[in-house]
Scaffold this motif. Structure first.
Motif, short mmCIF file in Angstrom:
data_model
loop_
_atom_site.label_atom_id
_atom_site.label_comp_id
_atom_site.label_asym_id
_atom_site.label_seq_id
_atom_site.Cartn_x
_atom_site.Cartn_y
_atom_site.Cartn_z
N TRP A 10 -25.67 78.84 -21.95
CA TRP A 10 -24.76 78.22 -23.31
C TRP A 10 -23.68 78.77 -23.54
O TRP A 10 -22.63 78.18 -23.74
CB TRP A 10 -25.83 78.18 -24.23
N TYR A 11 -23.90 80.22 -23.69
CA TYR A 11 -22.66 81.03 -24.20
C TYR A 11 -21.45 80.76 -23.39
O TYR A 11 -20.17 80.64 -23.72
CB TYR A 11 -23.08 82.49 -24.34
N THR A 12 -21.81 81.11 -22.10
CA THR A 12 -20.45 81.05 -21.06
C THR A 12 -19.66 79.63 -21.17
O THR A 12 -18.78 79.27 -21.07
CB THR A 12 -21.15 81.33 -19.71
N ALA A 16 -16.25 78.55 -21.90
CA ALA A 16 -15.33 78.02 -20.96
C ALA A 16 -14.58 76.79 -21.48
O ALA A 16 -13.55 76.60 -21.32
CB ALA A 16 -16.12 77.66 -19.75
N VAL A 17 -15.45 75.75 -22.10
CA VAL A 17 -15.01 74.78 -22.88
C VAL A 17 -13.71 75.40 -23.97
O VAL A 17 -12.82 74.72 -24.13
CB VAL A 17 -16.05 73.85 -23.56
N GLY A 167 -6.64 84.64 -16.06
CA GLY A 167 -7.14 84.99 -17.28
C GLY A 167 -8.49 84.67 -17.65
O GLY A 167 -9.28 85.17 -18.32
N SER A 168 -8.52 83.07 -17.85
CA SER A 168 -9.61 82.31 -18.46
C SER A 168 -10.76 82.99 -17.34
O SER A 168 -12.05 83.12 -18.05
CB SER A 168 -9.55 81.12 -18.60
N LEU A 172 -14.24 84.63 -18.51
CA LEU A 172 -15.65 83.99 -18.46
C LEU A 172 -16.43 85.11 -17.77
O LEU A 172 -17.57 85.12 -18.16
CB LEU A 172 -15.45 82.74 -17.86
N LEU A 173 -16.14 85.48 -16.75
CA LEU A 173 -16.90 86.47 -15.95
C LEU A 173 -17.19 87.75 -16.73
O LEU A 173 -18.34 88.08 -16.64
CB LEU A 173 -16.04 87.00 -14.60
N VAL A 174 -16.27 88.44 -17.55
CA VAL A 174 -16.67 89.56 -18.23
C VAL A 174 -17.42 88.93 -19.37
O VAL A 174 -18.64 89.82 -19.56
CB VAL A 174 -15.49 90.02 -18.80
N ALA A 175 -17.18 88.15 -19.97
CA ALA A 175 -18.09 87.49 -21.19
C ALA A 175 -19.42 87.14 -20.69
O ALA A 175 -20.48 87.58 -21.38
CB ALA A 175 -17.23 86.38 -21.84
#
Length: 485
Positions: A10-12, A16-17, A167-168, A172-175
Motif C-alpha cells: 500500500w505504501y509503495t 508510486a501514484v 529517479g522515481s 520507489l525501490l529505496v522507499a
C-alpha cells in the motif's frame, strides 16, 4: 499475504501514484513553457516580418524580404520560407538551403486567417512550424512559413523524462525497502503477541507475558491490554482450578463421610430383617428380651446415623449456598442479648467440661449489622467444638473491645492442636489428626463459621497449644450506642 507486506505494498503503491502525478505535472509544465517560449519567439518574428513586408508586383506576384529582416532571422536561428501562390515562386532561408530541405506547402484554401503551429520532423530533425498568410488587398498572395529547430528542447525533455523515470524508480525501490524494514520492525511486537497466544493455546502456562520496551503507541497499548488480559485469564484459571480441586475434594470427603453412616444403617437394617423375618435359621438363637434389646440398639444406631447424615446434609447445603454467593438478610442486632441467649442455651448442650461465663460488659450498647440466626449458629459451632475436644477442664466465653471491633473469645482447656494445623482448620472436612476417628464430627462446622464471619465483615484469631487447649477470638465490626430497628 502478511500484514507487513500489505502495508509495504500500500505504501509503495501510494508513493508510486504520487510520484507519477508529480513527475507528470513537472514534465508537463516544463514542456509546455519550453515550447511556448519557442512559439512566442517565432510568432514575434512573424509579426515583425509581416509588419515591414515589402510586397511588389513585377511580372507576377513576387515577395521580397529586406536584407535586414533576413539577417535577423538567420541570427535568431529561425528558418523561413516564402511561397507565392500566383507564380509558384518559393524562396528559402540560407539555413534551409544548407540543409537542403523545404517545408510542405498547404493548398491556398487550407490556409487559416490566423497563424497555425505544428510539430514536424524532416530528415530526423524536429521543428515547430508556424504559417502565416500574406495578403495584398485582402487577397492571399502568399504564405510565410517560419520554423524553429527544437532538437535541443527535445533532447532536454528526453533527459528530463529519463531522469524522472529513473529517479522515481530508485525512490520507489529505496522507499519500499525501508518501508518493509519499518513494517517488520513495527509488526515485530505483533509477532510476539501471536507467539504468546500460540504458546497459551498449545500449553497450560498462563504466566507467559509479552516483553515490550517500545513507546506507548497503539502497539504498546495493545500489548499492555493483552498482558492485562493474560493476567486476568491466569487469575480466572487459577480460581477455577482451585474451585475444581476444592469441589473434587469436597465430593470425595462428602462421599467418605456419607459412606460410614450408610454402611451402619444398611448393616442394622439387614440385621433387623434377619431378626424379624421368621425364616428358619435366619433368626439368631436368643430369647425375646435379647431380641428386643438388639432391635432397640439397631434402631438407636440407625437414628443416630440418620441424625448425623441430616447434620451433614444441612451443613453441605449451607456451604453450597455460600459457594453460590447467597447473601444473608441484615438487621441491626444488639450483641449483649444475643450472646447472653447463646450462653444460656449452651449450658444444656452435652458436655463434660465446665461452662464458664466471663466478662461481657463491653457488649453493652454494641450492635452489629447482620443476621441474628447466623451469628448464633456461628457461636454455637465454636462452643460445641470446644465442648467436643475438652474431656475435662473448662470452656469460657467473654468479650473484649479493640477500637470499633468487638472480640468474642471462646477458650477451652482441651486437647489443643499443633500450630501447623491452624491454617487448615477452616478447610472443609479437615480434622486435626489426634481427633480423627476418635472424636465424632464431619469437619464442616468451622468452614460454615468462617463463612458467617466473612459475611459479617469480621475475622477470627486462633491461639492454640497441643495438650493445653485452644482459644478462638471472633472479631466483628460493631456499632456502639445504636438502637435496634
Amino acid at each position: 499475504m502478511s500484514m507487513r507486506w500489505r502495508l509495504t505494498a500500500w505504501y509503495t503503491g501510494i508513493l508510486a501514484v504520487t510520484l507519477i502525478l508529480f513527475g507528470a505535472s513537472i514534465y508537463g509544465f516544463v514542456r509546455y513553457y519550453t515550447y511556448e517560449e519557442v512559439k512566442k519567439k517565432v510568432d514575434d518574428q512573424a509579426d515583425q516580418i509581416l509588419s515591414s513586408q515589402n510586397v511588389t508586383l513585377t511580372q507576377g506576384w513576387d515577395l521580397q524580404l529586406t536584407p535586414k529582416q533576413a539577417l535577423r532571422l538567420e541570427d535568431a536561428r529561425i528558418f523561413w520560407q516564402l511561397n507565392n501562390y500566383a507564380v509558384g515562386l518559393m524562396r528559402r532561408s540560407q539555413g534551409l538551403q544548407e540543409r537542403d530541405i523545404a517545408f510542405p506547402v498547404p493548398a491556398i484554401e487550407d490556409i487559416g486567417k490566423k497563424g497555425l503551429f505544428q510539430k514536424i520532423t524532416i530528415n530526423g530533425n524536429s521543428y515547430i512550424l508556424y504559417e502565416r498568410a500574406v495578403y495584398l488587398d485582402d487577397t492571399i498572395v502568399g504564405l510565410l512559413q517560419l520554423a524553429a529547430d527544437t532538437n535541443a528542447e527535445d533532447r532536454l525533455m528526453e533527459r528530463m523524462k529519463t531522469i524522472l523515470l529513473i529517479g522515481s524508480s530508485i525512490t520507489l525501490l529505496v522507499a519500499s525497502t525501508f518501508g518493509l524494514f519499518l513494517a517488520r520492525k513495527s509488526m515485530a511486537p505483533i509477532g510476539k503477541v501471536i507467539e504468546a497466544a500460540n504458546g497459551i493455546q498449545t500449553g497450560n502456562d498462563l504466566s507467559v507475558r509479552i516483553d515490550y520496551d517500545g513507546p506507548n503507541d497503539e502497539i504498546g497499548r495493545l500489548i499492555g491490554t493483552v498482558n492485562s488480559m493474560l493476567a486476568r485469564t491466569e487469575g480466572f484459571y487459577n480460581e477455577l482450578d482451585e474451585a475444581y480441586s476444592a469441589q473434587r475434594r469436597f465430593v470425595s470427603d462428602a462421599s467418605h463421610e456419607l459412606r460410614t453412616p450408610l454402611t451402619t444403617i444398611r448393616g442394622n437394617v439387614d440385621l433387623l430383617k434377619k431378626v424379624w423375618s421368621g425364616e428358619e435359621g435366619a433368626r439368631p438363637p436368643m430369647d425375646e428380651e435379647q431380641l428386643r434389646s438388639l432391635s432397640l440398639d439397631a434402631v438407636s444406631d440407625i437414628a443416630d446415623e440418620s441424625q448425623r447424615m441430616s447434620r451433614l446434609v444441612n451443613d453441605m447445603l449451607s456451604l453450597a449456598r455460600a459457594d453460590a454467593g447467597q447473601t444473608i438478610e441484615r438487621n441491626m442486632v444488639p450483641l449483649l442479648p444475643l450472646v447472653e441467649e447463646v450462653v444460656r442455651r449452651a449450658q444444656f448442650l452435652p458436655r463434660e467440661a465446665v461452662w464458664v461465663q466471663g466478662d461481657l460488659q463491653v457488649l453493652e450498647g454494641a450492635s452489629i449489622i447482620g443476621s441474628k440466626d447466623y451469628l448464633q449458629q456461628m457461636l454455637f459451632i465454636f462452643i460445641e467444638n470446644a465442648f467436643k475436644y475438652t474431656a475435662e477442664g473448662s470452656v469460657t466465653i467473654d468479650a473484649i473491645r479493640a477500637g470499633e471491633q468487638i472480640g468474642i473469645r471462646i477458650a477451652d482447656t482441651g486437647i489443643g492442636m499443633d500450630r501447623s494445623e491452624v491454617p487448615h482448620i477452616f478447610d472443609r472436612f479437615y480434622r486435626a489428626d489426634p481427633s480423627r476417628g476418635v472424636t465424632p464430627g464431619i469437619g464442616l462446622g468451622l468452614s460454615i463459621a468462617k463463612w458467617i464471619i466473612d459475611e459479617h465483615g469480621g475475622s477470627v484469631e486462633v491461639m492454640t497449644k497441643f495438650g493445653e487447649g485452644t482459644t478462638f477470638i471472633i472479631w466483628l465490626p460493631a456499632v456502639f450506642n445504636a438502637l435496634p430497628e
